[in-house]
Design a protein around this motif. Structure first.
Motif, PDB file in Angstrom:
ATOM      1  N   LEU A  30      80.868 -19.080  23.698  1.00 41.56           N
ATOM      2  CA  LEU A  30      80.832 -20.019  24.410  1.00 41.56           C
ATOM      3  C   LEU A  30      81.254 -19.968  25.941  1.00 41.56           C
ATOM      4  O   LEU A  30      80.409 -20.023  26.925  1.00 41.56           O
ATOM      5  CB  LEU A  30      81.390 -21.566  23.974  1.00 41.56           C
ATOM      6  CG  LEU A  30      80.973 -22.721  24.877  1.00 41.56           C
ATOM      7  CD1 LEU A  30      79.318 -23.004  24.789  1.00 41.56           C
ATOM      8  CD2 LEU A  30      81.879 -23.843  24.519  1.00 41.56           C
ATOM      9  N   LYS A  31      82.513 -19.153  26.147  1.00 38.90           N
ATOM     10  CA  LYS A  31      82.827 -19.053  27.502  1.00 38.90           C
ATOM     11  C   LYS A  31      81.917 -17.972  28.249  1.00 38.90           C
ATOM     12  O   LYS A  31      81.480 -18.175  29.431  1.00 38.90           O
ATOM     13  CB  LYS A  31      84.192 -18.588  27.465  1.00 38.90           C
ATOM     14  CG  LYS A  31      84.849 -18.164  28.576  1.00 38.90           C
ATOM     15  CD  LYS A  31      86.311 -17.182  28.343  1.00 38.90           C
ATOM     16  CE  LYS A  31      86.792 -16.914  29.751  1.00 38.90           C
ATOM     17  NZ  LYS A  31      88.171 -16.012  29.641  1.00 38.90           N
ATOM     18  N   THR A  46      79.327 -26.100  34.093  1.00 40.02           N
ATOM     19  CA  THR A  46      80.186 -26.755  33.290  1.00 40.02           C
ATOM     20  C   THR A  46      80.088 -28.461  33.344  1.00 40.02           C
ATOM     21  O   THR A  46      79.328 -28.798  34.340  1.00 40.02           O
ATOM     22  CB  THR A  46      81.590 -26.719  33.359  1.00 40.02           C
ATOM     23  OG1 THR A  46      82.318 -27.223  34.597  1.00 40.02           O
ATOM     24  CG2 THR A  46      81.678 -24.949  33.289  1.00 40.02           C
ATOM     25  N   ALA A 105      75.316 -20.220  33.987  1.00 40.28           N
ATOM     26  CA  ALA A 105      75.859 -20.783  35.214  1.00 40.28           C
ATOM     27  C   ALA A 105      74.937 -20.306  36.575  1.00 40.28           C
ATOM     28  O   ALA A 105      74.664 -21.022  37.449  1.00 40.28           O
ATOM     29  CB  ALA A 105      77.260 -20.464  35.489  1.00 40.28           C
ATOM     30  N   VAL A 149      72.724 -30.522  31.881  1.00 41.25           N
ATOM     31  CA  VAL A 149      74.088 -30.311  31.653  1.00 41.25           C
ATOM     32  C   VAL A 149      74.955 -31.834  31.847  1.00 41.25           C
ATOM     33  O   VAL A 149      75.538 -32.167  30.881  1.00 41.25           O
ATOM     34  CB  VAL A 149      74.889 -29.340  32.186  1.00 41.25           C
ATOM     35  CG1 VAL A 149      76.328 -29.337  31.979  1.00 41.25           C
ATOM     36  CG2 VAL A 149      74.133 -28.089  31.986  1.00 41.25           C
ATOM     37  N   ASP A 202      70.818 -17.893  24.752  1.00 36.80           N
ATOM     38  CA  ASP A 202      71.804 -18.785  25.341  1.00 36.80           C
ATOM     39  C   ASP A 202      71.583 -20.218  25.430  1.00 36.80           C
ATOM     40  O   ASP A 202      72.488 -21.196  25.092  1.00 36.80           O
ATOM     41  CB  ASP A 202      72.255 -18.300  26.549  1.00 36.80           C
ATOM     42  CG  ASP A 202      73.052 -17.005  26.645  1.00 36.80           C
ATOM     43  OD1 ASP A 202      73.698 -16.939  25.799  1.00 36.80           O
ATOM     44  OD2 ASP A 202      72.947 -16.232  27.881  1.00 36.80           O
ATOM     45  N   ARG A 222      78.796 -17.304  27.273  1.00 41.05           N
ATOM     46  CA  ARG A 222      77.587 -17.847  27.458  1.00 41.05           C
ATOM     47  C   ARG A 222      77.522 -18.696  28.613  1.00 41.05           C
ATOM     48  O   ARG A 222      76.561 -18.631  29.498  1.00 41.05           O
ATOM     49  CB  ARG A 222      77.311 -18.541  26.141  1.00 41.05           C
ATOM     50  CG  ARG A 222      76.071 -19.602  26.240  1.00 41.05           C
ATOM     51  CD  ARG A 222      76.014 -20.850  26.373  1.00 41.05           C
ATOM     52  NE  ARG A 222      75.097 -21.713  26.053  1.00 41.05           N
ATOM     53  CZ  ARG A 222      74.798 -23.042  26.134  1.00 41.05           C
ATOM     54  NH1 ARG A 222      75.994 -23.712  26.466  1.00 41.05           N
ATOM     55  NH2 ARG A 222      73.962 -23.678  26.048  1.00 41.05           N
ATOM     56  N   ASN A 223      78.698 -19.534  28.803  1.00 45.10           N
ATOM     57  CA  ASN A 223      78.505 -20.502  30.084  1.00 45.10           C
ATOM     58  C   ASN A 223      78.492 -19.810  31.267  1.00 45.10           C
ATOM     59  O   ASN A 223      77.957 -20.241  32.377  1.00 45.10           O
ATOM     60  CB  ASN A 223      79.634 -21.350  29.828  1.00 45.10           C
ATOM     61  CG  ASN A 223      79.428 -22.370  29.002  1.00 45.10           C
ATOM     62  OD1 ASN A 223      78.423 -22.772  28.359  1.00 45.10           O
ATOM     63  ND2 ASN A 223      80.599 -23.177  28.588  1.00 45.10           N
ATOM     64  N   ASP A 248      78.568 -27.632  22.907  1.00 46.71           N
ATOM     65  CA  ASP A 248      79.260 -26.422  22.652  1.00 46.71           C
ATOM     66  C   ASP A 248      79.421 -25.876  21.264  1.00 46.71           C
ATOM     67  O   ASP A 248      80.324 -25.337  20.779  1.00 46.71           O
ATOM     68  CB  ASP A 248      80.674 -26.809  22.962  1.00 46.71           C
ATOM     69  CG  ASP A 248      81.251 -28.197  22.302  1.00 46.71           C
ATOM     70  OD1 ASP A 248      80.253 -29.011  21.372  1.00 46.71           O
ATOM     71  OD2 ASP A 248      82.504 -28.394  22.358  1.00 46.71           O
TER      72      ASP A 248
END
Length: 563
Positions: A200-201, A214, A208, A295, A76, A203-204, A83
């Motif tokens: 990506l969604k 984000t 988190a 981030v 990840d 993975r984020n 992105d």
């Protein structure tokens, strides 16, 4: 509390590993009989830091001991740059997995979702259907190879990756045919931007949990908090702040990444919590903050220096926050670290930095530069460079080094106060040159016909005015004719033979005269003494060793305006 103590006792070996520099950890781990159990409990962030300085063979040994969840987290971070998927990193990690324990790789593949397998393989391999004769539909091309597990789907990838991709697909097919064919469908259509966005969604969402918010959420960290508002913030509940203890892990030790030479305040406070119930709760907050800063700053999470850079900023802002709130009271600082959320200490530190930067912006807009940043170049180094650093959207400190200056984050309140002092000095020197020396900003274009841009500085203005005064022309900025230069300089030297030095009394006289022309505070007089001392040194360096009759090329001078 009892549970925390039990966990601390059991993980004493792990804590010993994490207290060591990352470059020394691999040998310490692999020398132990319980290496696999130890690796399985290393926070994934710390496993990544441990792997990076290790040699390839050692990396393979460590990866072969890791849990699927740890490997997934590594992917990840490593396979993405913000992105976007990085194919070259996928190639690198696939080549590593080719050398790892096959049983461990199979276990990892079993745990992965199809979309995550596509992230690893989809950018470096594609699938095509066989032709009517069951042959590859096209030549893979130079540097590529193809294979088929069913004589219906042909996979094309780099020649160096054919073996590992084949083994992985075979393992997936043997474990779960549905997942295998789903992955083939993705490879047939190629991994496009829509697939990438979907991956990506998820993975984020996973990262988190480790504080990788984000980008928009991470920016909330930079909402400034005034010192007087701090004690009104909600205290940290006892036992809050660590997801690691629940699973029996210790938190990442990011403060160990701090570079030598910075403030030792926060590390010393953290040491006071060693072997206490609170240690893991505090370290987990630091880890989460570090990840959030990475981030917010838009750093590449796959770059080796990222976590060290982010940890430096976290430590600096917390240190500045503590010093702004409690001065030098170490006891109150320690209680605040124990009682309050570290994020709020960070925000107080950031507020203090922003207030310093606001003073610089006010000086540029309302004082002599009149919103024209290029006018700051009239100041002598390192003032222009430092002002540019603190005028950035996210202010930086300019650190002087043997190999050159570098920008970095503020590490202590002392550095913030030094930056504020530099702003005051810049404002005063500009005002001094414009009023006392009677330098006009409109003169710049004329000067640049005789001096290179980089050679016109505040010291040039002062020394030129000084030589004019020695020639009886008054203390003002105007060019010195080359045939008059030696006459003017001879009035300044103590002796005629090199190396010549400026008479100290001349500097004292210049200060006394300036005090009559401009009302000076104690700090402003100190600025003037520093400026005059630096100017005298420049004059002695450029002209003190030359024969009296020699006039150097004015294009290469920064001390005096000569025509």
């Amino acid at each position: 509390m009892k549970r925390a103590k039990e966990i601390t006792r059991k993980l004493s070996g792990l804590q010993e590993i994490l207290q060591a520099p990352p470059a020394e950890r691999a040998a310490m781990i692999l020398d132990r009989d319980d290496a696999e159990a130890l690796v399985s409990r290393i926070p994934p962030e710390e496993l990544l830091l441990t792997l990076r300085p290790a040699g390839r063979d050692v990396m393979v040994d460590l990866l072969s001991l890791a849990r699927p969840a740890q490997l997934s987290f590594l992917m990840d971070l490593e396979l993405w740059d913000k992105d976007l998927i990085r194919p070259e990193r996928a190639r690198y990690w696939l080549s590593l997995f080719d050398e790892c324990d096959p049983a461990r790789v199979a276990l990892w593949l079993h745990s992965m979702e199809t979309v995550d397998l596509a992230v690893l393989i989809g950018k470096v391999a594609k699938a095509e259907l066989a032709d009517e004769e069951g042959q590859p539909p096209s030549d893979p091309g130079e540097g590529f190879g193809s294979f088929s597990l069913d004589r219906f789907h042909y996979i094309t990838t780099d020649e160096a990756l054919v073996n590992v991709v084949r083994k992985m697909l075979l393992s997936i097919r043997q474990d779960d045919e549905k997942k295998y064919f789903h992955l083939l469908e993705t490879l047939l259509t190629e991994f496009d931007s829509e697939d990438e966005e979907f991956a990506l969604k998820f993975r984020n969402i996973r990262i988190a949990e480790h504080g990788f918010a984000t980008f928009e959420e991470a920016q909330q960290l930079y909402l400034p908090l005034k010192p007087e508002q701090f004690e009104g913030t909600e205290p940290r509940r006892e036992g809050a702040g660590s997801p690691f203890l629940e699973e029996g892990y210790v938190a990442p030790r990011y403060p160990l990444l701090l570079t030598p030479g910075g403030s030792t305040l926060l590390p010393e406070i953290l040491n006071s919590f060693a072997d206490t119930d609170q240690a893991e709760y505090i370290y987990s907050q630091l880890a989460s903050l570090t990840n959030k800063v990475a981030v917010a700053e838009g750093l590449d999470l796959g770059e080796p220096k990222t976590f060290a850079q982010a940890a430096q900023k976290v430590a600096g802002c917390i240190t500045i926050g503590l010093e702004a709130l409690f001065g030098s009271d170490r006891e109150r600082m320690t209680k605040a670290v124990d009682r309050y959320w570290l994020e709020n200490l960070f925000r107080v530190g950031w507020y203090r930095i922003l207030m310093m930067s606001a003073k610089a912006k006010e000086m540029v807009d309302d004082s002599w530069p009149n919103s024209k940043l290029e006018r700051l170049l009239l100041l002598d180094s390192p003032l222009p460079q430092l002002l540019n650093a603190i005028l950035r959207r996210k202010p930086k400190w300019l650190e002087a080094g043997v190999t050159g200056d570098k920008l970095r984050d503020f590490a202590s309140l002392n550095e913030v106060e030094l930056a504020e002092r530099a702003v005051l000095k810049a404002e005063f020197l500009g005002r001094y040159l414009l009023t006392v020396v009677q330098f006009r900003l409109d003169d710049i274009n004329q000067v640049h016909t005789n001096l290179a841009d980089e050679n016109l500085r505040g010291q040039t203005i002062f020394l030129t005015a000084l030589v004019n005064a020695a020639l009886g022309r008054g203390y003002h900025f105007a060019p010195i004719e080359s045939d008059q230069l030696s006459t003017g300089l001879n009035c300044l030297w103590i002796k005629r033979d090199p190396p010549r030095k400026v008479a100290p009394r001349l500097v004292e006289t210049a200060i006394e005269w300036s005090e009559h022309q401009l009302e000076l505070s104690g700090l402003e007089k100190q600025f003037l003494v520093e400026f005059f001392s630096d100017s005298v040194k420049l004059l002695e360096d450029e002209f003190g060793h030359l024969p009296l009759t020699e006039t150097p090329d004015p294009r290469f001078l920064s001390g005096i305006w000569i025509v």
